[in-house]
Design a protein around this motif. Structure first.
Motif, mmCIF file in Angstrom:
data_model
loop_
_atom_site.group_PDB
_atom_site.id
_atom_site.type_symbol
_atom_site.label_atom_id
_atom_site.label_comp_id
_atom_site.label_asym_id
_atom_site.label_seq_id
_atom_site.Cartn_x
_atom_site.Cartn_y
_atom_site.Cartn_z
ATOM 1 N N GLU A 226 36.572 45.012 37.823
ATOM 2 C CA GLU A 226 36.892 44.019 36.797
ATOM 3 C C GLU A 226 38.367 44.100 36.402
ATOM 4 O O GLU A 226 39.041 43.072 36.272
ATOM 5 N N GLU B 288 44.344 38.049 38.726
ATOM 6 C CA GLU B 288 44.266 36.721 38.120
ATOM 7 C C GLU B 288 45.515 36.393 37.310
ATOM 8 O O GLU B 288 45.979 35.261 37.309
ATOM 9 N N VAL B 289 46.049 37.376 36.606
ATOM 10 C CA VAL B 289 47.205 37.180 35.743
ATOM 11 C C VAL B 289 48.434 36.836 36.576
ATOM 12 O O VAL B 289 49.285 36.062 36.177
ATOM 13 N N GLU C 167 40.492 42.655 39.264
ATOM 14 C CA GLU C 167 40.389 41.195 39.273
ATOM 15 C C GLU C 167 41.235 40.585 38.151
ATOM 16 O O GLU C 167 41.905 39.574 38.361
ATOM 17 N N ASN C 168 41.228 41.192 36.972
ATOM 18 C CA ASN C 168 42.023 40.688 35.858
ATOM 19 C C ASN C 168 43.522 40.806 36.146
ATOM 20 O O ASN C 168 44.290 39.905 35.813
#
Length: 95
Positions: free
Chosen positions: A86, A93-94, A89-90
């Motif tokens: 997680e 994504e940023v 992925e964060n």
């Protein structure tokens, strides 16, 4: 930390596109624009891994980053690995 069953792992992986279960670990591969971008993301992941005290096995070739996660103390995949997925992925994504 309790090792998750293959069924539990596969169920949790439904929430994370591109991650697969192989050889008692969860694995993925990311491709970025160039080496500089790849290394920048790896550095950000490294800081998060250190904060979580959970370090991925990974390789980098030019613009490709391959990641494998498992909890060695548990002998397989645990909730700790999914917490790291997680976070990864964060971070991606940023960017």
């Amino acid at each position: 930390m309790k090792k998750l069953s293959e069924k539990e792992i596969k169920n949790k992986l439904k929430d994370f596109e591109g991650w697969e279960f192989h050889d008692d670990s969860i694995q993925t591969k990311f491709e970025f624009q160039d080496f500089k971008e790849t290394f920048s993301i790896m550095t950000r992941i490294a800081f998060e891994a250190e904060a979580q005290q959970h370090h991925p096995e990974w390789t980098n070739v030019f613009n490709t980053l391959s990641i494998s996660l498992s909890t060695h103390d548990a002998g397989g995949v645990t909730e700790k690995d999914f917490k790291m997925v997680e976070a990864i992925e964060n971070i991606i994504e940023v960017d």
